[in-house]
Design a protein around this motif. Structure first.
Motif, PDB file in Angstrom:
ATOM      1  N   SER A 102       0.845  -1.202   0.000  1.00 50.42           N
ATOM      2  CA  SER A 102       0.000   0.000   0.000  1.00 50.42           C
ATOM      3  C   SER A 102       0.871   1.239   0.000  1.00 50.42           C
ATOM      4  CB  SER A 102      -0.940  -0.007   1.196  1.00 50.42           C
ATOM      5  OG  SER A 102      -0.222  -0.254   2.362  1.00 50.42           O
ATOM      6  N   VAL A 103       1.434   1.560  -1.156  1.00 46.17           N
ATOM      7  CA  VAL A 103       2.145   2.820  -1.325  1.00 46.17           C
ATOM      8  C   VAL A 103       1.541   3.519  -2.531  1.00 46.17           C
ATOM      9  CG1 VAL A 103       4.286   2.021  -0.326  1.00 46.17           C
ATOM     10  CG2 VAL A 103       3.939   1.763  -2.741  1.00 46.17           C
ATOM     11  N   ASP A 104       1.612   4.844  -2.510  1.00 49.34           N
ATOM     12  CA  ASP A 104       1.054   5.603  -3.623  1.00 49.34           C
ATOM     13  C   ASP A 104       2.151   5.930  -4.620  1.00 49.34           C
ATOM     14  OD1 ASP A 104      -1.542   5.611  -3.204  1.00 49.34           O
ATOM     15  OD2 ASP A 104      -1.686   7.594  -2.309  1.00 49.34           O
ATOM     16  N   LEU A 105       1.825   5.821  -5.878  1.00 47.77           N
ATOM     17  CA  LEU A 105       2.772   6.208  -6.917  1.00 47.77           C
ATOM     18  C   LEU A 105       2.321   7.553  -7.487  1.00 47.77           C
ATOM     19  CD1 LEU A 105       3.345   2.814  -8.679  1.00 47.77           C
ATOM     20  CD2 LEU A 105       4.681   3.864  -6.915  1.00 47.77           C
ATOM     21  N   ASP A 106       2.841   7.860  -8.630  1.00 50.45           N
ATOM     22  CA  ASP A 106       2.488   9.084  -9.343  1.00 50.45           C
ATOM     23  C   ASP A 106       0.965   9.314  -9.312  1.00 50.45           C
ATOM     24  OD1 ASP A 106       2.357  11.154 -11.040  1.00 50.45           O
ATOM     25  OD2 ASP A 106       3.572  10.261 -12.612  1.00 50.45           O
ATOM     26  N   PRO A 107       0.524  10.460  -8.739  1.00 48.96           N
ATOM     27  CA  PRO A 107      -0.912  10.661  -8.577  1.00 48.96           C
ATOM     28  C   PRO A 107      -1.690  10.749  -9.885  1.00 48.96           C
ATOM     29  CG  PRO A 107       0.309  12.631  -7.975  1.00 48.96           C
ATOM     30  CD  PRO A 107       1.301  11.544  -8.126  1.00 48.96           C
ATOM     31  N   PHE A 108      -1.020  10.998 -10.994  1.00 52.30           N
ATOM     32  CA  PHE A 108      -1.775  11.178 -12.235  1.00 52.30           C
ATOM     33  C   PHE A 108      -1.804   9.928 -13.091  1.00 52.30           C
ATOM     34  CE2 PHE A 108      -0.136  15.261 -10.887  1.00 52.30           C
ATOM     35  CZ  PHE A 108      -1.347  15.860 -10.603  1.00 52.30           C
ATOM     36  N   ARG A 109      -1.294   8.819 -12.533  1.00 48.17           N
ATOM     37  CA  ARG A 109      -1.393   7.572 -13.268  1.00 48.17           C
ATOM     38  C   ARG A 109      -1.982   6.526 -12.349  1.00 48.17           C
ATOM     39  NH1 ARG A 109       3.400   6.272 -16.999  1.00 48.17           N
ATOM     40  NH2 ARG A 109       1.626   5.188 -17.861  1.00 48.17           N
ATOM     41  N   GLN A 111      -1.167   3.092 -11.077  1.00 44.55           N
ATOM     42  CA  GLN A 111      -0.184   2.024 -11.004  1.00 44.55           C
ATOM     43  C   GLN A 111      -0.164   1.451  -9.600  1.00 44.55           C
ATOM     44  OE1 GLN A 111       3.088   4.378 -12.412  1.00 44.55           O
ATOM     45  NE2 GLN A 111       3.261   3.151 -14.250  1.00 44.55           N
ATOM     46  N   THR A 148       6.272  -3.106 -10.457  1.00 43.45           N
ATOM     47  CA  THR A 148       5.153  -2.188 -10.609  1.00 43.45           C
ATOM     48  C   THR A 148       4.287  -2.647 -11.761  1.00 43.45           C
ATOM     49  OG1 THR A 148       6.736  -0.806 -11.754  1.00 43.45           O
ATOM     50  CG2 THR A 148       5.979  -0.047  -9.633  1.00 43.45           C
TER      51      THR A 148
END
Lengths: 269, 163
Positions: A102-109, A111, A148
């Motif tokens: 549960s980690v966030d990646l690039d907010p606009f994609r 993934q 990823t």
């Protein structure tokens, strides 16, 4: 310079993999609270809840087993019929259960990171990712401890699908917002209705055919536009599932039959 | 003696960078993530403003590279933009340091906006162009929390006598 290298070639993959090893402890640390919550939920349950769950699971298992009996027979029949038709066989796929970090990646994609890497498993790029309800996405980068994956709702992701009811083929593109797919290039008079089930068509040679993708939610025909605007909702719980399945489709039988898939796979790398 | 003096507090700088990285990948409800301030950028701007002789373009570039792997974006896109913004900060640091906090916040807004716009531009070149107005929100929030970040980091720096 570096960006061009990364965009066009594979040469900087080792840098990426090396840096990901530094990153992994941090991702693990961020994942810990969520992990801890699910651990406590698993540990502190009452005897009664477990018993109840056990009963429901047993009943469900019975039903599924009964359905499976029929399914094996149908599968055998299907293979036989396909042999008669001289077309490629669809044989069973190998699967592996992975967990999402549960980690966030690039907010606009769209993934996700999964906890399986190249160290223990022979994953490959473009490997399909499923959950219990349908197709989730495919793997884009593989690191030693993690990988990823891109979800089907990512605006850069396209997925060849067909309508289960009549075999109408189309392409499902992610919109970038959760729980919405867009179906492209459907003419205004196409036979598609709200509630139609979409399954993978297997044409892109990435996803095996026949897995559920979603359900059509809106069909908007406007005579002024060349194509109908069709939206669908993914079947997989993209924002909720924690356990995912990695699939190894069996291309071995397809290679023998010289299908389009085997040809593109030879030229692709 | 002077070398020994200069090295003091490296661990607190490293620690602040690690916390900033952890904050930037913290899982949030979907949709909320675009409103997050750029934690790592704010931390790097603070350190390069306070200690321009220690935290420079090279460190910023390395941190940007880590962010690229973390976000799984094109390798070098955050690195380039971080290096550029830190270059501007180093160029302006003597002018930013002396003005009151709310005026600093305006400068931070401009710096974060440059950061976001170039990131969006690179994304656009790759074919993934997010909604343009989203580029304005995250810098705004970064600027709003800047006074808090600044005061916190200054106390941290003074307490541990990082110099």
């Amino acid at each position: 310079m570096l960006m061009t290298l990364d965009y066009r070639t594979d040469t900087v993959r080792s840098i990426r993999a090396g840096l990901s090893v530094i990153i992994y402890p941090m991702q693990y640390l961020v994942d810990l609270p969520g992990n801890f919550i699910s651990w406590t939920r698993d540990t502190f349950v009452t005897h009664y809840t477990l018993q109840e769950e056990n009963t429901t699971l047993r009943t469900q298992n019975q039903i599924l087993k009964a359905q499976l009996q029929k399914f094996t027979f149908i599968e055998a029949e299907n293979v036989h019929l396909r042999e008669l038709l001289q077309s490629s066989k669809r044989v069973g796929e190998r699967m592996l259960v992975a967990e999402l970090l549960s980690v966030d990646l690039d907010p606009f994609r769209r993934q996700v990171v999964i906890n399986k890497g190249s160290l223990n498993n022979n994953l490959y790029v473009n490997q399909p990712l499923l959950d219990a309800n349908g197709v989730m996405g495919k793997i884009v980068h593989i690191y030693p401890f993690t990988s990823t994956a891109i979800l089907i709702t990512d605006p850069n992701h396209t997925l060849p699908v067909q309508v289960a009811r009549n075999g109408l083929r189309t392409i499902a593109v992610g919109t970038g917002s959760d729980n919405q797919l867009k179906l492209l290039y459907l003419p205004n008079n196409a036979d598609i209705r709200v509630g139609d089930k979409l399954i993978t068509s297997g044409l892109g040679c990435v996803f095996p055919a026949g897995y559920p993708v979603g359900r059509v939610t809106t069909v908007n025909t406007n005579p002024r536009l060349p194509f109908a605007q069709v939206l669908a909702k993914p079947a997989a719980k993209l924002d909720r599932s924690r356990e995912v399945l990695l699939v190894w489709p069996s291309h071995a039988s397809q290679a023998k039959m010289q299908t389009p898939c085997s040809r593109t796979q030879k030229t692709a790398p | 003696m002077s070398i020994h003096e200069r090295r003091r507090g490296s661990w607190i700088i490293t620690f602040s960078f690690i916390v900033a990285i952890l904050l930037s990948i913290l899982p949030l409800p979907p949709g909320l993530h675009a409103f997050m301030p750029s934690w790592l950028l704010l931390t790097t701007i603070y350190w390069s403003m306070a200690l321009p002789h220690r935290i420079g373009i090279g460190v910023a570039w390395g941190l940007g590279l880590l962010l690229d792997v973390l976000y799984d974006t094109l390798l070098g896109q955050h690195a380039l933009v971080m290096a550029l913004v830190i270059f501007l900060t180093l160029h302006l640091h003597q002018r930013i340091r002396v003005v009151p906090l709310w005026q600093q916040a305006i400068t931070i807004y401009v710096l974060c906006l440059i950061y976001m716009l170039i990131i969006f531009w690179i994304k656009g070149l790759q074919g993934v162009a997010p909604d343009f107005w989203m580029a304005l929100i995250s810098p705004l929030i970064s600027a709003l929390i800047w006074p808090a970040v600044f005061v916190f980091m200054r106390n941290l720096r003074r307490y541990y006598q990082v110099n």
